[in-house]
Write a protein that holds these residues in place. Structure first.
Motif, mmCIF file in Angstrom:
data_model
loop_
_atom_site.group_PDB
_atom_site.id
_atom_site.type_symbol
_atom_site.label_atom_id
_atom_site.label_comp_id
_atom_site.label_asym_id
_atom_site.label_seq_id
_atom_site.Cartn_x
_atom_site.Cartn_y
_atom_site.Cartn_z
ATOM 1 N N GLN A 139 0.837 -1.205 0.000
ATOM 2 C CA GLN A 139 0.000 0.000 0.000
ATOM 3 C C GLN A 139 0.870 1.252 0.000
ATOM 4 O OE1 GLN A 139 -2.846 -0.141 3.214
ATOM 5 N NE2 GLN A 139 -4.495 0.505 1.859
ATOM 6 N N ALA A 140 1.928 1.229 0.801
ATOM 7 C CA ALA A 140 2.837 2.379 0.868
ATOM 8 C C ALA A 140 3.593 2.544 -0.446
ATOM 9 C CB ALA A 140 3.806 2.204 2.023
ATOM 10 N N LEU A 141 4.075 1.444 -1.004
ATOM 11 C CA LEU A 141 4.842 1.508 -2.247
ATOM 12 C C LEU A 141 3.982 1.948 -3.422
ATOM 13 C CD1 LEU A 141 6.977 -1.763 -1.925
ATOM 14 C CD2 LEU A 141 7.775 0.592 -1.626
ATOM 15 N N ALA A 142 2.699 1.600 -3.396
ATOM 16 C CA ALA A 142 1.804 1.889 -4.519
ATOM 17 C C ALA A 142 1.328 3.329 -4.552
ATOM 18 C CB ALA A 142 0.600 0.947 -4.486
ATOM 19 N N LYS A 143 1.739 4.147 -3.597
ATOM 20 C CA LYS A 143 1.348 5.554 -3.624
ATOM 21 C C LYS A 143 2.026 6.303 -4.770
ATOM 22 C CE LYS A 143 0.304 5.950 1.320
ATOM 23 N NZ LYS A 143 0.681 6.594 2.612
ATOM 24 N N ALA A 144 3.161 5.807 -5.199
ATOM 25 C CA ALA A 144 3.884 6.430 -6.316
ATOM 26 C C ALA A 144 3.360 5.877 -7.645
ATOM 27 C CB ALA A 144 5.377 6.169 -6.181
ATOM 28 N N PRO A 145 3.588 6.589 -8.742
ATOM 29 C CA PRO A 145 3.135 6.092 -10.056
ATOM 30 C C PRO A 145 3.814 4.792 -10.468
ATOM 31 C CG PRO A 145 3.653 8.441 -10.143
ATOM 32 C CD PRO A 145 4.147 7.944 -8.829
ATOM 33 N N VAL A 146 5.023 4.577 -9.956
ATOM 34 C CA VAL A 146 5.768 3.354 -10.234
ATOM 35 C C VAL A 146 5.942 2.605 -8.924
ATOM 36 C CG1 VAL A 146 7.974 2.406 -10.989
ATOM 37 C CG2 VAL A 146 6.974 4.351 -12.200
ATOM 38 N N LEU A 147 5.691 1.289 -8.948
ATOM 39 C CA LEU A 147 5.797 0.484 -7.738
ATOM 40 C C LEU A 147 7.156 -0.230 -7.745
ATOM 41 C CD1 LEU A 147 2.942 -1.748 -6.289
ATOM 42 C CD2 LEU A 147 5.351 -2.242 -5.948
ATOM 43 N N PRO A 148 8.127 0.229 -6.927
ATOM 44 C CA PRO A 148 9.451 -0.394 -6.908
ATOM 45 C C PRO A 148 9.473 -1.587 -5.957
ATOM 46 C CG PRO A 148 9.438 1.520 -5.481
ATOM 47 C CD PRO A 148 8.040 1.412 -6.055
ATOM 48 N N LEU A 149 10.076 -2.688 -6.404
ATOM 49 C CA LEU A 149 10.174 -3.888 -5.582
ATOM 50 C C LEU A 149 11.625 -4.354 -5.521
ATOM 51 C CD1 LEU A 149 7.168 -5.979 -6.959
ATOM 52 C CD2 LEU A 149 7.204 -4.572 -4.895
#
Length: 254
Positions: A139-149
């Protein structure tokens, strides 16, 4: 039935452990920093801890904080439990605390040792990460337009309610030492978990895998936090997502 104290009894896991124990007929006291009548900050060893432990036979230690203080809290709890004559101390830990050189994991391992050396009958259960935590991170990572993993990372999330059931059963029994680890039903790539989260929540994000460096990252890549031989959980991440987010607008209820 046994008188039991649950530390962190208002948290994600502790609340469910408390419910299970009460359903089974046990007298349960809930200790947390802000919840009377047993509002105690274990890190400060403030007043009220001895009163909370008076007459208690078993302690289930769920209280924890990634921000630090777990070792001090455990030392204070053990000292007070000894004074109160507690017979059984149950601790919930994390799979991989002895294999992954991550600060929070090292603290959890130190608490395990404090429990083992307490002189009190003890039980330690290690579990893999809860579905809730994985979803919180995504949820936190998906706040940006790109989801970094982080590239090459796998996970084995487990349903917190199932861990609560196991912990409650252990608390109702005799001290058992270090019991078998408890892992979720599937070892998954973190990318597959992220894409499942995006599908259910209706979010559209580009997923980018980022290679990292360091001993901690290498240990996670090697699967030090996994328990594939103890995949005893049954609830899947997709089932958790469906129950939490449903089919509402943008994949969320309300």
């Amino acid at each position: 039935m046994t008188d039991i104290l649950v530390t962190g009894g208002t948290g994600t896991l502790g609340r469910l452990v408390t419910e299970r124990l009460r359903t089974d007929g046990h007298e349960v006291r809930v200790l947390s920093r802000h919840s009377p009548p047993y509002a105690v900050d274990l890190r400060e060893n403030g007043g009220g801890l001895d009163a909370a432990l008076g007459g208690v036979e078993t302690v289930v230690h769920c209280a924890t904080s990634p921000r630090g203080g777990d070792e001090r809290a455990a030392s204070n709890l053990v000292a007070a439990a000894r004074r109160a004559g507690v017979a059984h101390l149950v601790y919930i830990s994390i799979v991989g605390v002895d294999r992954v050189p991550y600060g929070y994991y090292r603290s959890k391992l130190a608490v395990e040792r404090t429990v083992e050396e307490s002189g009190i009958g003890w039980t330690v259960l290690r579990a893999t990460q809860f579905h809730d935590l994985v979803a919180q991170v995504l949820q936190a990572l998906a706040k940006a337009p790109v989801l970094p993993l982080p590239a090459g990372i796998r996970d084995q999330p487990v349903e917190v309610a199932e861990v609560a059931d196991r912990l409650a059963a252990l608390a109702a029994g005799a001290p058992a030492g270090r019991v078998a680890d408890m892992g979720g039903p599937e070892v998954r790539t973190f990318e597959s978990l992220a894409r499942a989260y995006l599908r259910v929540t209706g979010r559209r994000r580009a997923v980018v895998k980022v290679p990292l460096a360091g001993k901690t990252y290498r240990a996670f890549r090697a699967g030090g936090h996994l328990a594939p031989g103890r995949a005893v959980g049954t609830g899947t991440f997709e089932e958790y997502l469906a129950a939490r987010f449903g089919d509402g607008e943008d994949g969320r209820r309300g």
